[in-house]
Design a protein around this motif. Structure first.
Motif, PDB file in Angstrom:
ATOM      1  N   LEU A  72       0.828  -1.208   0.000  1.00 23.16           N
ATOM      2  CA  LEU A  72       0.000   0.000   0.000  1.00 23.16           C
ATOM      3  C   LEU A  72       0.862   1.256   0.000  1.00 23.16           C
ATOM      4  CD1 LEU A  72      -2.857   1.102   0.074  1.00 23.16           C
ATOM      5  CD2 LEU A  72      -2.777   1.015   2.574  1.00 23.16           C
ATOM      6  N   LEU A  73       1.951   1.240   0.746  1.00 21.71           N
ATOM      7  CA  LEU A  73       2.861   2.386   0.778  1.00 21.71           C
ATOM      8  C   LEU A  73       3.529   2.581  -0.578  1.00 21.71           C
ATOM      9  CD1 LEU A  73       4.205   4.630   2.349  1.00 21.71           C
ATOM     10  CD2 LEU A  73       5.872   2.973   3.209  1.00 21.71           C
ATOM     11  N   THR A  74       3.921   1.485  -1.226  1.00 24.34           N
ATOM     12  CA  THR A  74       4.499   1.576  -2.571  1.00 24.34           C
ATOM     13  C   THR A  74       3.508   2.205  -3.538  1.00 24.34           C
ATOM     14  OG1 THR A  74       5.853  -0.396  -2.188  1.00 24.34           O
ATOM     15  CG2 THR A  74       5.504   0.253  -4.477  1.00 24.34           C
ATOM     16  N   LEU A  75       2.240   1.827  -3.416  1.00 22.63           N
ATOM     17  CA  LEU A  75       1.195   2.382  -4.279  1.00 22.63           C
ATOM     18  C   LEU A  75       1.059   3.885  -4.075  1.00 22.63           C
ATOM     19  CD1 LEU A  75      -1.139   1.886  -6.283  1.00 22.63           C
ATOM     20  CD2 LEU A  75      -2.605   1.413  -4.307  1.00 22.63           C
ATOM     21  N   PHE A  76       1.063   4.333  -2.833  1.00 26.45           N
ATOM     22  CA  PHE A  76       0.948   5.764  -2.547  1.00 26.45           C
ATOM     23  C   PHE A  76       2.160   6.527  -3.075  1.00 26.45           C
ATOM     24  CE2 PHE A  76      -1.970   4.917   1.295  1.00 26.45           C
ATOM     25  CZ  PHE A  76      -3.094   5.104   0.500  1.00 26.45           C
ATOM     26  N   ILE A  77       3.345   5.946  -2.888  1.00 27.93           N
ATOM     27  CA  ILE A  77       4.565   6.621  -3.341  1.00 27.93           C
ATOM     28  C   ILE A  77       4.556   6.779  -4.858  1.00 27.93           C
ATOM     29  CG2 ILE A  77       7.062   6.355  -3.595  1.00 27.93           C
ATOM     30  CD1 ILE A  77       7.093   5.096  -0.807  1.00 27.93           C
ATOM     31  N   VAL A  78       4.171   5.713  -5.562  1.00 29.45           N
ATOM     32  CA  VAL A  78       4.150   5.777  -7.031  1.00 29.45           C
ATOM     33  C   VAL A  78       3.081   6.751  -7.517  1.00 29.45           C
ATOM     34  CG1 VAL A  78       3.638   4.456  -9.122  1.00 29.45           C
ATOM     35  CG2 VAL A  78       5.103   3.464  -7.354  1.00 29.45           C
ATOM     36  N   TYR A  79       1.899   6.696  -6.921  1.00 26.63           N
ATOM     37  CA  TYR A  79       0.791   7.536  -7.393  1.00 26.63           C
ATOM     38  C   TYR A  79       1.006   9.009  -7.071  1.00 26.63           C
ATOM     39  CZ  TYR A  79      -3.971   9.243  -8.092  1.00 26.63           C
ATOM     40  OH  TYR A  79      -5.080   9.954  -8.509  1.00 26.63           O
ATOM     41  N   TYR A  80       1.194   9.316  -5.794  1.00 24.41           N
ATOM     42  CA  TYR A  80       1.336  10.720  -5.397  1.00 24.41           C
ATOM     43  C   TYR A  80       2.739  11.252  -5.707  1.00 24.41           C
ATOM     44  CZ  TYR A  80      -3.084  10.000  -3.005  1.00 24.41           C
ATOM     45  OH  TYR A  80      -4.397   9.719  -2.730  1.00 24.41           O
ATOM     46  N   GLY A  81       3.754  10.419  -5.471  1.00 19.45           N
ATOM     47  CA  GLY A  81       5.113  10.843  -5.787  1.00 19.45           C
ATOM     48  C   GLY A  81       5.314  11.030  -7.282  1.00 19.45           C
ATOM     49  N   GLY A  82       4.709  10.146  -8.068  1.00 17.26           N
ATOM     50  CA  GLY A  82       4.804  10.269  -9.518  1.00 17.26           C
ATOM     51  C   GLY A  82       4.184  11.560 -10.010  1.00 17.26           C
ATOM     52  N   GLN A  83       3.029  11.926  -9.438  1.00 14.02           N
ATOM     53  CA  GLN A  83       2.385  13.188  -9.832  1.00 14.02           C
ATOM     54  C   GLN A  83       3.247  14.392  -9.488  1.00 14.02           C
ATOM     55  OE1 GLN A  83      -2.405  12.389  -9.772  1.00 14.02           O
ATOM     56  NE2 GLN A  83      -1.513  13.353  -8.012  1.00 14.02           N
ATOM     57  N   MET A  84       3.830  14.367  -8.292  1.00 13.02           N
ATOM     58  CA  MET A  84       4.686  15.488  -7.885  1.00 13.02           C
ATOM     59  C   MET A  84       5.917  15.600  -8.774  1.00 13.02           C
ATOM     60  SD  MET A  84       4.505  15.050  -3.740  1.00 13.02           S
ATOM     61  CE  MET A  84       5.779  16.289  -3.489  1.00 13.02           C
ATOM     62  N   LEU A  85       6.546  14.466  -9.063  1.00 12.18           N
ATOM     63  CA  LEU A  85       7.751  14.475  -9.888  1.00 12.18           C
ATOM     64  C   LEU A  85       7.456  14.953 -11.306  1.00 12.18           C
ATOM     65  CD1 LEU A  85      10.746  13.780 -10.275  1.00 12.18           C
ATOM     66  CD2 LEU A  85      10.050  11.432 -10.831  1.00 12.18           C
ATOM     67  N   LEU A  86       6.406  14.408 -11.920  1.00  8.52           N
ATOM     68  CA  LEU A  86       6.067  14.796 -13.293  1.00  8.52           C
ATOM     69  C   LEU A  86       5.616  16.256 -13.368  1.00  8.52           C
ATOM     70  CD1 LEU A  86       4.207  11.574 -14.503  1.00  8.52           C
ATOM     71  CD2 LEU A  86       6.498  12.338 -15.144  1.00  8.52           C
ATOM     72  N   THR A  87       4.905  16.715 -12.337  1.00  3.68           N
ATOM     73  CA  THR A  87       4.472  18.122 -12.306  1.00  3.68           C
ATOM     74  C   THR A  87       5.676  19.051 -12.224  1.00  3.68           C
ATOM     75  OG1 THR A  87       2.349  17.579 -11.278  1.00  3.68           O
ATOM     76  CG2 THR A  87       3.154  19.833 -11.008  1.00  3.68           C
ATOM     77  N   ARG A  88       6.651  18.660 -11.396  1.00  2.00           N
ATOM     78  CA  ARG A  88       7.849  19.490 -11.268  1.00  2.00           C
ATOM     79  C   ARG A  88       8.628  19.520 -12.585  1.00  2.00           C
ATOM     80  NH1 ARG A  88      11.459  19.595  -5.962  1.00  2.00           N
ATOM     81  NH2 ARG A  88       9.496  20.582  -5.376  1.00  2.00           N
ATOM     82  N   GLU A 100      -1.435  14.925 -13.860  1.00  8.53           N
ATOM     83  CA  GLU A 100      -2.134  13.916 -13.068  1.00  8.53           C
ATOM     84  C   GLU A 100      -1.800  12.536 -13.622  1.00  8.53           C
ATOM     85  OE1 GLU A 100      -6.271  14.434 -12.549  1.00  8.53           O
ATOM     86  OE2 GLU A 100      -6.100  16.483 -11.751  1.00  8.53           O
ATOM     87  N   VAL A 101      -1.444  11.631 -12.732  1.00 10.53           N
ATOM     88  CA  VAL A 101      -1.108  10.268 -13.128  1.00 10.53           C
ATOM     89  C   VAL A 101      -2.373   9.429 -13.190  1.00 10.53           C
ATOM     90  CG1 VAL A 101       0.158   8.185 -12.457  1.00 10.53           C
ATOM     91  CG2 VAL A 101       1.193  10.438 -12.107  1.00 10.53           C
ATOM     92  N   ASN A 102      -2.540   8.712 -14.281  1.00 10.56           N
ATOM     93  CA  ASN A 102      -3.687   7.816 -14.414  1.00 10.56           C
ATOM     94  C   ASN A 102      -3.649   6.752 -13.317  1.00 10.56           C
ATOM     95  OD1 ASN A 102      -4.691   5.023 -15.671  1.00 10.56           O
ATOM     96  ND2 ASN A 102      -5.881   6.691 -16.558  1.00 10.56           N
TER      97      ASN A 102
END
Length: 240
Positions: A72-88, A100-102
């Motif tokens: 579950l933590l991996t899922l949160f990191i990929v979803y929310y962290g991915g959005q932050m990284l791509l937005t930056r 926004e990550v699909n």
């Protein structure tokens, strides 16, 4: 009893359509994740079997991280962290950009990383189970390392790896239920919605249990046949 059965009927009066759609999303998610996870696992296994210490260290680090983190933590990191990284990253090119990550893609990526970490151990053991003499003989014939792997090691490792990979598939099927927390309308999310509307938690969660058990039973049949097919031509000697 009839009232409960109407709850899972198809049409406007029941939840059968929604539950079926969620079950299909669950299977789709698992089926898409499986080859990605195995490909990652194979790459990590090859890195861990490499004579290069840097590749071995990277493979061991990957396995340690994604086997140690809760899914579950991996899922949160990929979803929310991915959005932050791509937005930056997008912000460097377009001021004020937001990416926004699909959710489905994030679910596949997160579960694929976890599956890859666990599958790497299975595949590494399978790679090392192929007799070294066969590899040395192929190398003596002038084959490159890549061709030795492709023609000698790769065709044989699946026979050894299939039982372990089948277990990983079963775990993956269960782990798909976690994606409901990022609003993917899988079986668990549709079930939770049905429970919220009908106030029948025991009934709908029991239905979900039965569907997961059906998936697991069918998977066991498929993998048993695959293992039997992969083992053709390999006879046990001396009853061992």
């Amino acid at each position: 009893m009839l009232d409960l059965l109407r709850l899972i009927s198809f049409g406007p009066d029941g939840w059968g359509d929604e539950i079926l759609a969620g079950a299909l999303v669950t299977i789709e998610l698992a089926v898409v994740t499986l080859p990605i996870g195995i490909a990652i696992g194979l790459g990590v296994a090859l890195a861990k079997d490499s004579p290069n210490w840097l590749l071995r260290a990277a493979g061991n680090l990957f396995t340690t991280v994604f086997r140690g983190l809760p899914e579950l933590l991996t899922l949160f990191i990929v979803y929310y962290g991915g959005q932050m990284l791509l937005t930056r990253i997008a912000g460097y090119f377009v001021e004020g950009a937001h990416v926004e990550v699909n959710q489905f893609v994030a679910g596949v990526a997160a579960l694929g990383l976890v599956l890859g970490a666990f599958s790497s151990e299975v595949l590494l053991a399978a790679i090392r189970a192929v007799p070294r003499g066969q590899k040395e003989a192929a190398a003596a014939l002038g084959l490159s390392k890549f061709r030795v792997f492709r023609l000698v090691t790769f065709p044989q490792l699946w026979r050894v790896a299939l039982p372990g990979l089948s277990n990983n598939w079963m775990v993956l099927l269960k782990d798909t239920s976690l994606v409901s927390v990022i609003a993917i309308t899988d079986l668990m999310r549709q079930t939770a919605i049905a429970v919220g509307v009908t106030k029948q938690p025991f009934f709908f969660y029991l239905v979900a249990c039965l569907i997961y058990l059906v998936f697991s039973g069918l998977s066991s049949v498929v993998f048993t046949r695959l293992e039997a097919r992969a083992s053709r031509g390999f006879k046990r000697v001396g009853g061992h």
